[in-house]
Design a protein around this motif. Structure first.
Motif, short mmCIF file in Angstrom:
data_model
loop_
_atom_site.label_atom_id
_atom_site.label_comp_id
_atom_site.label_asym_id
_atom_site.label_seq_id
_atom_site.Cartn_x
_atom_site.Cartn_y
_atom_site.Cartn_z
N GLU A 147 7.64 8.60 -16.93
CA GLU A 147 7.35 7.20 -16.61
C GLU A 147 7.83 6.28 -17.71
O GLU A 147 8.48 5.27 -17.45
CB GLU A 147 5.82 7.01 -16.43
N VAL A 150 11.46 5.99 -17.54
CA VAL A 150 11.85 5.09 -16.44
C VAL A 150 11.78 3.64 -16.91
O VAL A 150 12.71 2.87 -16.71
CB VAL A 150 10.95 5.31 -15.19
N SER A 183 16.92 13.03 -12.40
CA SER A 183 15.85 13.05 -13.41
C SER A 183 15.34 14.46 -13.56
O SER A 183 15.63 15.32 -12.73
CB SER A 183 14.71 12.12 -12.99
N LEU A 187 10.66 11.63 -9.37
CA LEU A 187 10.17 10.29 -9.78
C LEU A 187 9.09 9.80 -8.79
O LEU A 187 9.20 10.02 -7.58
CB LEU A 187 11.31 9.29 -9.84
N ASP A 191 8.09 4.29 -9.59
CA ASP A 191 9.22 4.29 -10.51
C ASP A 191 10.52 4.11 -9.77
O ASP A 191 11.42 3.37 -10.23
CB ASP A 191 9.26 5.61 -11.29
N GLN A 192 10.62 4.78 -8.58
CA GLN A 192 11.85 4.65 -7.79
C GLN A 192 12.06 3.19 -7.43
O GLN A 192 13.18 2.67 -7.48
CB GLN A 192 11.75 5.53 -6.51
N ILE A 195 13.35 1.13 -10.31
CA ILE A 195 14.78 1.38 -10.60
C ILE A 195 15.61 0.64 -9.58
O ILE A 195 16.60 -0.05 -9.90
CB ILE A 195 15.09 2.88 -10.58
N ILE A 221 16.69 10.03 -17.50
CA ILE A 221 17.22 9.62 -16.20
C ILE A 221 18.69 9.38 -16.36
O ILE A 221 19.15 8.92 -17.40
CB ILE A 221 16.52 8.33 -15.69
#
Lengths: 258, 233
Positions: A147, A150, A183, A187, A191-192, A195, A221
């Motif tokens: 996390e 990320v 990753s 994820l 988090d996705q 991004i 990542i």
């Protein structure tokens, strides 16, 4: 007390006869025997003297021969000694040369061995160090840490320079393939989303994504479009460090060999 | 008791008399000649010789040396006369150890005969060495006046030779005879031993005097010869 003249005459005759007989039977043979014996002894003495002289001569001759033999022996001995000395020096020189050659070879071999050993040790050390580091980091890595990664990654995307941004956009548009996001762990949706929104700021909303996991990354990542790659992972750091160390070691070895 | 063996007569025919002196002399002569023949028959010239030969060689070389010591240069020439003189007298005197033996040297006839032999031998050897006249000239040396003295000296020494030997041997025999009548045991033996010694000494004296006389005659002529040789050279 008378003198009987016949007796006187008879006694004179008797005496003269006795003188003649004694001369014949006593003095002559006895003196002759003595003379002969003396001659014999003298002859024996002379013979002994001549033998002595001969013996002395022979002794001298023998002595002379002996001396000659000794001289000859000494000469031969000296010759042999000098020959042996020369041969010894020659052999010694050869042996020294050979020993020097062998020593040189041995030193070279030893040096080479040492160098090889040193190379191997440094390589092994390097491998071991990085394997340990990788292992330690892999063990440390977790979803929480992911996390954090990320977040850092999103910050990195946002902080991208204009030049990189253009490159990134160019790479993205040249290919219609989805953007691959790799990753170490799966994820989370949150988090996705983060991004996606960060990339959407650059490329827009109509972008397809493909999320993948790769345990080799340890933690971190990676975002890859054709010809462009944006990543932030521990593996990348470690690999970068490994390359740097390997380059330094190689340079040192080359300097030592020269 | 007979003073001399001359008085014991075996056979007599006028002037010719065969007495004990002559017979004993023959016996002694026979003994000496046979002994000499027996010993010299097996003479050896090697280093090892018989003891009899050794004794004879010692006697002969001893006489030779004595003659040489007196001054005669060539002793072999004189040993026949002088050596026989010594050996004969010594042998005659030696047998006095036998009982009833009367030595021929106890007779004045024998000693006179020996002295006459010496008296004749002196001029014989002198003349042989230097010649008749050279020898005769020695009688008038150093001067003519000495001639009668020289002649008297020749005669008197011959007489002295004869009487000395006779007197010694005869007296020895007499003493033994007298002692036998006084004390027949032991003492005569001692006297006989003494007589033996006296006999040997007399034999030596007689022969050495003869040698001296001969040497005097010979050397005188030799000296003269040397002088003549020097003057002629």
């Amino acid at each position: 007390m008378q003198i009987n003249w016949f007796t006187v005459i008879a006694q004179i005759v008797n005496f003269l006869v006795l003188v003649w007989l004694m001369k014949k039977y006593l003095y002559k043979p006895i003196l002759a025997a003595i003379d002969e014996r003396e001659k014999k002894i003298a002859a024996e003495l002379a013979d002994a003297k001549s033998k002595m002289t001969e013996a002395k001569k022979e002794q001298d001759e023998f002595q002379q021969k002996n001396n000659d033999f000794d001289k000859h022996k000494k000469k031969l001995m000296d010759q042999a000694t000098s020959d042996a000395d020369k041969e010894r020096e020659k052999l010694l020189d050869t042996a020294k040369k050979e020993a020097a050659g062998v020593k040189e070879k041995l030193e070279a071999a030893s040096k080479e061995l040492q160098e090889n050993l040193s190379d191997e040790i440094s390589k092994k050390t390097q491998d071991e160090v990085f394997a340990i580091a990788k292992k330690a980091l892999a063990e440390l890595a977790s979803t929480d840490l992911e996390e954090q990664f990320v977040h850092v990654f999103i910050r990195k995307i946002k902080a991208i320079t204009d030049k990189d941004k253009k490159q990134f956009i160019g790479a993205f548009h040249s290919d219609s393939a989805p953007i691959a996001v790799k990753s170490a762990f799966d994820l989370a949706e949150k988090d996705q989303k983060g991004i996606r929104s960060a990339i959407a700021d650059i490329l827009g909303d109509d972008v397809k994504y493909e999320f993948k996991t790769d345990p080799k990354m340890i933690s971190g990542i990676e975002l890859a479009a054709k010809g462009y790659k944006l990543s932030w992972s521990l593996a990348a750091y470690v690999n970068s460090l490994e390359k740097s160390v390997a380059t330094t070691i190689n340079k040192t070895h080359q300097a030592v060999k020269q | 008791m007979n003073l001399t063996p001359d008085q014991t007569i075996f056979w007599s025919n006028g002037f010719i008399t065969i007495n004990l002196t002559i017979v004993t002399t023959w016996g002694v002569m026979l003994f000496m000649v046979i002994g000499a023949i027996l010993i010299t028959r097996k003479l050896k010239t090697t280093h090892k010789i018989s003891r009899w030969q050794c004794i004879l060689e010692m006697i002969v070389t001893g006489i030779n040396e004595q003659i040489k010591e007196v001054g005669l240069e060539n002793p072999e020439q004189y040993i026949g006369f002088i050596g026989t003189l010594f050996l004969f007298i010594a042998m005659c005197n030696f047998w006095i150890v036998l009982p009833w033996y009367q030595p021929p040297t106890g007779s004045l006839s024998t000693t006179a005969a020996l002295a006459i032999a010496v008296f004749l031998a002196v001029p014989f050897f002198g003349i042989q060495k230097s010649g008749f006249f050279a020898y005769l000239k020695t009688y008038i040396k150093p001067t003519f006046i000495m001639l009668p003295f020289n002649i008297i000296s020749e005669l008197s020494r011959t007489l002295a030779l004869a009487i000395r030997l006779f007197g010694n041997i005869m007296s020895g025999g007499m003493i033994i005879a007298i002692l036998l009548s006084i004390s027949p045991l032991f003492i005569p033996i001692v006297m006989k031993a003494l007589g033996l010694l006296t006999g040997m000494v007399q034999a030596y004296i007689f022969s050495i005097l003869a040698t001296v006389y001969i040497a005097a005659a010979v050397q005188e002529s030799i000296k003269k010869k040397k002088l003549v040789n020097k003057s002629t050279n």
